[in-house]
Design an enzyme around this catalytic site. Structure first.
Site, PDB file in Angstrom:
ATOM      1  N   ILE A  13      72.119 107.745  96.684  1.00 52.55           N
ATOM      2  CA  ILE A  13      72.659 108.155  95.377  1.00 52.55           C
ATOM      3  C   ILE A  13      71.692 109.129  94.706  1.00 52.55           C
ATOM      4  CG2 ILE A  13      73.443 107.356  93.105  1.00 52.55           C
ATOM      5  CD1 ILE A  13      74.206 104.691  94.509  1.00 52.55           C
ATOM      6  N   ILE A  63      56.934 102.782  92.612  1.00 52.47           N
ATOM      7  CA  ILE A  63      57.140 102.404  91.202  1.00 52.47           C
ATOM      8  C   ILE A  63      56.419 101.107  90.833  1.00 52.47           C
ATOM      9  CG2 ILE A  63      59.318 103.658  90.888  1.00 52.47           C
ATOM     10  CD1 ILE A  63      60.746 100.859  91.063  1.00 52.47           C
ATOM     11  N   SER A  88      68.067  98.276  98.443  1.00 50.34           N
ATOM     12  CA  SER A  88      69.485  98.291  98.072  1.00 50.34           C
ATOM     13  C   SER A  88      70.410  97.526  99.017  1.00 50.34           C
ATOM     14  CB  SER A  88      69.965  99.743  97.991  1.00 50.34           C
ATOM     15  OG  SER A  88      69.964 100.322  99.292  1.00 50.34           O
ATOM     16  N   THR A 128      74.169  97.504  89.163  1.00 48.32           N
ATOM     17  CA  THR A 128      75.268  97.328  90.112  1.00 48.32           C
ATOM     18  C   THR A 128      76.286  96.310  89.605  1.00 48.32           C
ATOM     19  OG1 THR A 128      75.774  96.431  92.306  1.00 48.32           O
ATOM     20  CG2 THR A 128      73.735  95.697  91.325  1.00 48.32           C
ATOM     21  N   ASP A 129      77.508  96.420  90.104  1.00 50.76           N
ATOM     22  CA  ASP A 129      78.533  95.421  89.754  1.00 50.76           C
ATOM     23  C   ASP A 129      78.178  94.031  90.304  1.00 50.76           C
ATOM     24  OD1 ASP A 129      79.005  95.920  92.471  1.00 50.76           O
ATOM     25  OD2 ASP A 129      81.130  96.366  92.236  1.00 50.76           O
ATOM     26  N   GLU A 130      77.279  94.003  91.309  1.00 51.28           N
ATOM     27  CA  GLU A 130      76.976  92.710  91.951  1.00 51.28           C
ATOM     28  C   GLU A 130      76.270  91.740  91.016  1.00 51.28           C
ATOM     29  OE1 GLU A 130      75.498  92.821  95.911  1.00 51.28           O
ATOM     30  OE2 GLU A 130      76.792  94.478  96.489  1.00 51.28           O
ATOM     31  N   TYR A 153      69.346  90.235  96.560  1.00 51.64           N
ATOM     32  CA  TYR A 153      69.439  91.607  96.052  1.00 51.64           C
ATOM     33  C   TYR A 153      70.012  91.625  94.643  1.00 51.64           C
ATOM     34  CZ  TYR A 153      71.729  96.060  95.042  1.00 51.64           C
ATOM     35  OH  TYR A 153      72.182  97.194  94.399  1.00 51.64           O
ATOM     36  N   LYS A 157      68.442  92.654  90.870  1.00 54.09           N
ATOM     37  CA  LYS A 157      69.016  93.676  89.986  1.00 54.09           C
ATOM     38  C   LYS A 157      69.361  93.068  88.619  1.00 54.09           C
ATOM     39  CE  LYS A 157      69.884  97.425  90.968  1.00 54.09           C
ATOM     40  NZ  LYS A 157      69.047  98.674  90.925  1.00 54.09           N
ATOM     41  N   PRO A 208      81.470  96.033 113.916  1.00 57.64           N
ATOM     42  CA  PRO A 208      81.251  94.634 113.537  1.00 57.64           C
ATOM     43  C   PRO A 208      81.731  94.320 112.116  1.00 57.64           C
ATOM     44  CG  PRO A 208      79.203  95.856 113.326  1.00 57.64           C
ATOM     45  CD  PRO A 208      80.234  96.847 113.791  1.00 57.64           C
ATOM     46  N   ARG A 276      78.512  87.183 106.563  1.00 56.61           N
ATOM     47  CA  ARG A 276      77.263  87.279 105.773  1.00 56.61           C
ATOM     48  C   ARG A 276      77.126  85.983 104.970  1.00 56.61           C
ATOM     49  NH1 ARG A 276      77.180  92.250 101.620  1.00 56.61           N
ATOM     50  NH2 ARG A 276      76.266  93.379 103.360  1.00 56.61           N
TER      51      ARG A 276
HETATM   52  P1  NAD Z   1      68.964 103.708  98.955  1.00 60.06           P
HETATM   53  O1  NAD Z   1      68.447 102.489  99.629  1.00 60.06           O
HETATM   54  O2  NAD Z   1      69.753 104.698  99.735  1.00 60.06           O
HETATM   55  O3  NAD Z   1      67.730 104.512  98.286  1.00 60.06           O
HETATM   56  C1  NAD Z   1      66.702 103.874  97.611  1.00 60.06           C
HETATM   57  C2  NAD Z   1      65.574 104.874  97.410  1.00 60.06           C
HETATM   58  O4  NAD Z   1      64.532 104.234  96.652  1.00 60.06           O
HETATM   59  C3  NAD Z   1      64.934 105.357  98.726  1.00 60.06           C
HETATM   60  O5  NAD Z   1      64.752 106.756  98.686  1.00 60.06           O
HETATM   61  C4  NAD Z   1      63.586 104.646  98.753  1.00 60.06           C
HETATM   62  O6  NAD Z   1      62.575 105.366  99.446  1.00 60.06           O
HETATM   63  C5  NAD Z   1      63.267 104.526  97.258  1.00 60.06           C
HETATM   64  N1  NAD Z   1      62.358 103.415  96.963  1.00 60.06           N
HETATM   65  C6  NAD Z   1      62.457 102.130  97.402  1.00 60.06           C
HETATM   66  N2  NAD Z   1      61.429 101.408  96.935  1.00 60.06           N
HETATM   67  C7  NAD Z   1      60.668 102.241  96.180  1.00 60.06           C
HETATM   68  C8  NAD Z   1      59.482 102.074  95.410  1.00 60.06           C
HETATM   69  N3  NAD Z   1      58.859 100.893  95.345  1.00 60.06           N
HETATM   70  N4  NAD Z   1      58.994 103.134  94.734  1.00 60.06           N
HETATM   71  C9  NAD Z   1      59.606 104.341  94.805  1.00 60.06           C
HETATM   72  N5  NAD Z   1      60.715 104.563  95.531  1.00 60.06           N
HETATM   73  C10 NAD Z   1      61.251 103.524  96.207  1.00 60.06           C
HETATM   74  O7  NAD Z   1      69.776 103.182  97.693  1.00 60.06           O
HETATM   75  P2  NAD Z   1      71.073 103.792  96.992  1.00 60.06           P
HETATM   76  O8  NAD Z   1      72.281 103.263  97.655  1.00 60.06           O
HETATM   77  O9  NAD Z   1      70.895 105.249  96.824  1.00 60.06           O
HETATM   78  O10 NAD Z   1      70.981 103.076  95.567  1.00 60.06           O
HETATM   79  C11 NAD Z   1      70.270 103.680  94.505  1.00 60.06           C
HETATM   80  C12 NAD Z   1      70.354 102.762  93.277  1.00 60.06           C
HETATM   81  O11 NAD Z   1      71.702 102.553  92.918  1.00 60.06           O
HETATM   82  C13 NAD Z   1      69.760 101.372  93.520  1.00 60.06           C
HETATM   83  O12 NAD Z   1      69.114 100.968  92.345  1.00 60.06           O
HETATM   84  C14 NAD Z   1      70.978 100.494  93.771  1.00 60.06           C
HETATM   85  O13 NAD Z   1      70.727  99.171  93.380  1.00 60.06           O
HETATM   86  C15 NAD Z   1      71.996 101.156  92.874  1.00 60.06           C
HETATM   87  N6  NAD Z   1      73.415 101.031  93.269  1.00 60.06           N
HETATM   88  C16 NAD Z   1      73.811 101.350  94.539  1.00 60.06           C
HETATM   89  C17 NAD Z   1      75.169 101.281  94.853  1.00 60.06           C
HETATM   90  C18 NAD Z   1      75.674 101.655  96.243  1.00 60.06           C
HETATM   91  O14 NAD Z   1      76.846 101.461  96.525  1.00 60.06           O
HETATM   92  N7  NAD Z   1      74.852 102.202  97.113  1.00 60.06           N
HETATM   93  C19 NAD Z   1      76.098 100.873  93.888  1.00 60.06           C
HETATM   94  C20 NAD Z   1      75.635 100.541  92.602  1.00 60.06           C
HETATM   95  C21 NAD Z   1      74.289 100.642  92.305  1.00 60.06           C
HETATM   96  O1  DAU Z   2      78.771  96.852  94.828  1.00 62.31           O
HETATM   97  C1  DAU Z   2      77.658  97.676  94.738  1.00 62.31           C
HETATM   98  C2  DAU Z   2      76.734  97.407  95.898  1.00 62.31           C
HETATM   99  O2  DAU Z   2      77.390  97.905  97.068  1.00 62.31           O
HETATM  100  C3  DAU Z   2      75.363  98.025  95.740  1.00 62.31           C
HETATM  101  O3  DAU Z   2      74.720  97.449  94.633  1.00 62.31           O
HETATM  102  C4  DAU Z   2      74.520  97.821  97.005  1.00 62.31           C
HETATM  103  O4  DAU Z   2      73.289  98.496  96.890  1.00 62.31           O
HETATM  104  C5  DAU Z   2      75.292  98.376  98.189  1.00 62.31           C
HETATM  105  O5  DAU Z   2      74.574  98.117  99.379  1.00 62.31           O
HETATM  106  C6  DAU Z   2      76.686  97.756  98.283  1.00 62.31           C
HETATM  107  O6  DAU Z   2      76.607  96.350  98.630  1.00 62.31           O
HETATM  108  P1  DAU Z   2      77.634  95.692  99.674  1.00 62.31           P
HETATM  109  O7  DAU Z   2      77.020  94.486 100.246  1.00 62.31           O
HETATM  110  O8  DAU Z   2      78.989  95.574  99.062  1.00 62.31           O
HETATM  111  O9  DAU Z   2      77.709  96.907 100.749  1.00 62.31           O
HETATM  112  P2  DAU Z   2      77.727  96.899 102.358  1.00 62.31           P
HETATM  113  O10 DAU Z   2      78.014  98.300 102.774  1.00 62.31           O
HETATM  114  O11 DAU Z   2      76.523  96.238 102.926  1.00 62.31           O
HETATM  115  O12 DAU Z   2      78.985  95.990 102.698  1.00 62.31           O
HETATM  116  C7  DAU Z   2      80.277  96.301 102.208  1.00 62.31           C
HETATM  117  C8  DAU Z   2      81.234  95.239 102.712  1.00 62.31           C
HETATM  118  O13 DAU Z   2      81.364  95.387 104.130  1.00 62.31           O
HETATM  119  C9  DAU Z   2      80.753  93.821 102.500  1.00 62.31           C
HETATM  120  O14 DAU Z   2      81.867  92.989 102.210  1.00 62.31           O
HETATM  121  C10 DAU Z   2      80.136  93.424 103.831  1.00 62.31           C
HETATM  122  C11 DAU Z   2      80.969  94.200 104.831  1.00 62.31           C
HETATM  123  N1  DAU Z   2      80.282  94.639 106.066  1.00 62.31           N
HETATM  124  C12 DAU Z   2      79.123  95.342 105.940  1.00 62.31           C
HETATM  125  C13 DAU Z   2      78.444  95.787 107.067  1.00 62.31           C
HETATM  126  C14 DAU Z   2      77.143  96.557 106.936  1.00 62.31           C
HETATM  127  C15 DAU Z   2      80.833  94.380 107.312  1.00 62.31           C
HETATM  128  O15 DAU Z   2      81.900  93.748 107.421  1.00 62.31           O
HETATM  129  N2  DAU Z   2      80.172  94.824 108.431  1.00 62.31           N
HETATM  130  C16 DAU Z   2      78.986  95.502 108.348  1.00 62.31           C
HETATM  131  O16 DAU Z   2      78.412  95.861 109.424  1.00 62.31           O
END
Ligand code: NAD
Ligand code: DAU
Length: 339
Positions: A13, A63, A88, A128-130, A153, A157, A208, A276
């Site tokens: 993101i 951080i 994340s 996050t919504d979680e 996780y 958050k 999977p 999971r």
């Molecule tokens: P990501 O795992 O792709 O990226 C995380 C980044 O943070 C990486 O570049 C990593 O190097 C950096 N990082 C980790 N630990 C660190 C530290 N101690 N100091 C400095 N940098 C550090 O994650 P993402 O999916 O891009 O998510 C970004 C943010 O958005 C997170 O806070 C996550 O909780 C939130 N979020 C993600 C989703 C989603 O669907 N991916 C949805 C809602 C909220």
């Molecule tokens: O809802 C926001 C969150 O979405 C963020 O805060 C998290 O950082 C982000 O990782 C994501 O969490 P989820 O656990 O929902 O995402 P993930 O992609 O891991 O899984 C999405 C759904 O798919 C979940 O129900 C688990 C399932 N899954 C995931 C993987 C990796 C599978 O069935 N097979 C898989 O291999």
């Protein structure tokens, strides 16, 4: 110029947010601070330093490193700090929660202390919504709900959200929180559902699916999320949290089947695997508050966004091959060896 610190800008993101800001806010100057964990890929932002030499810079750092953060935030006069740095991935937090508490909780405390001490005008926490827990078959999350996280996780958050709340209440800090649903789009690390399934399908590997595949997520295209983050940074009311969602609820199995169809792969690749632990059943966001108060709503239709995302992964094989092979982790050493 508005001086902005974005943390976690080399993640999924963060990379998209930096691009959004640099393209759409010509008077913002951005420092990207990232530790480059396994999820941080410096190649994601490589072109930004060349395209925006005066408005973009990268700093490697953690951080949770309080003296370093204090020095950085004290030296630069930031107007805004946006915290995206985090661990994340839910599955990783089940196998080891320690680093999640360190980065997602302690790291936020370190940032809040520095922001407060050095008078940064606004802090934005990307949540996050979680944090709301899990829904049954009906209903949606709204901002008034109590926090009820279910995984290490999401607990980390939620703890960060409460810390932000406490600094607002106790110290009068100006801060806002965004809570978004599942993102998808370019640059997503291939441990998450959509890129993992796309890459496995491209390679003809098994797909999977956890449990029976009926768990539901509310998908949002990453650029819509980034626009929402900037909207909240600019117009959000201090002390408020804002939900963002894509209005695209899908069962996991439906997404995997769609990916098979797009890539012309047989559904026989699908394997239902062990679920999971503590798997949240359903997420759905009520984002009426940000729509009503700040005028934001998602724009990208899920089918179009998913098709574009698959095209992006097909066109960027070098990017993901270097991640799968681990080569991308040597990039920093190569880039910075003689600096
Ligand atoms: P990501 O795992 O792709 O990226 C995380 C980044 O943070 C990486 O570049 C990593 O190097 C950096 N990082 C980790 N630990 C660190 C530290 N101690 N100091 C400095 N940098 C550090 O994650 P993402 O999916 O891009 O998510 C970004 C943010 O958005 C997170 O806070 C996550 O909780 C939130 N979020 C993600 C989703 C989603 O669907 N991916 C949805 C809602 C909220
Ligand atoms: O809802 C926001 C969150 O979405 C963020 O805060 C998290 O950082 C982000 O990782 C994501 O969490 P989820 O656990 O929902 O995402 P993930 O992609 O891991 O899984 C999405 C759904 O798919 C979940 O129900 C688990 C399932 N899954 C995931 C993987 C990796 C599978 O069935 N097979 C898989 O291999």
């Amino acid at each position: 110029m508005t001086e902005v610190l974005v943390t976690g800008g080399c993640g999924f993101i963060g990379t998209n947010l930096l691009r959004y800001i640099l393209e759409n806010r010509p008077d913002w100057e951005v420092v990207n601070l990232d530790q480059l964990t396994y999820a941080g890929n410096l190649e994601n932002t490589d072109d930004l330093a060349k395209r925006y030499p005066a408005r973009y810079s990268f700093v490697r750092g953690d951080i949770t490193d309080a003296p370093f953060i204090d020095e950085l935030i004290g030296r630069r006069r930031f107007d805004l700090v946006m915290n995206l740095a985090a661990e994340s991935h839910v599955d990783r937090s089940i196998h080891g929660a320690g680093v999640f508490i360190r980065t997602n909780v302690q790291g936020v405390q370190v940032l809040l202390d520095a922001v407060l001490k050095h008078g940064v005008k606004r802090f934005l926490q990307v949540s996050t919504d979680e944090v709301y827990g899990s829904l049954g078959a009906s209903g949606s999350f709204h901002e008034g709900l109590p926090l009820a996280p279910n995984s290490p996780y999401s607990a980390s958050k939620a703890a960060a959200d409460l810390l932000v709340r406490a600094y607002i209440h106790t110290h009068g800090l100006d801060a806002v929180i965004t809570r978004c649903s599942n993102n998808y789009g370019p640059y997503q690390f291939p441990e998450k559902l959509i890129p993992l399934m796309v890459l496995n399908a491209i390679k003809g590997k098994e797909l999977p699916v956890y449990g029976n595949g009926r768990n539901v997520r509310d998908w949002i295209y990453v650029e819509d999320h980034c626009r929402g983050i900037v909207t909240v940074a600019e117009k959000g009311v201090s002390g408020e949290a804002y939900n963002l969602g894509g209005g695209a609820e899908k069962e996991n199995i439906e997404i995997v089947r769609t990916i098979c169809r797009h890539l012309n792969r047989p559904e026989t690749l699908i394997r239902f695997v062990k679920d999971r632990p503590g798997h949240d059943f359903r997420y759905a966001m009520d984002h009426s508050k940000i729509t009503r108060d700040l005028g934001w709503s998602p724009r990208v239709d899920f089918d179009e966004g998913l098709a574009e995302t698959i095209v992006w992964y097909l066109a960027n094989e070098t990017w993901w091959e270097r991640i799968l092979s681990g080569d991308y982790r040597n990039y920093y050493e190569r880039m910075y060896a003689d600096r």
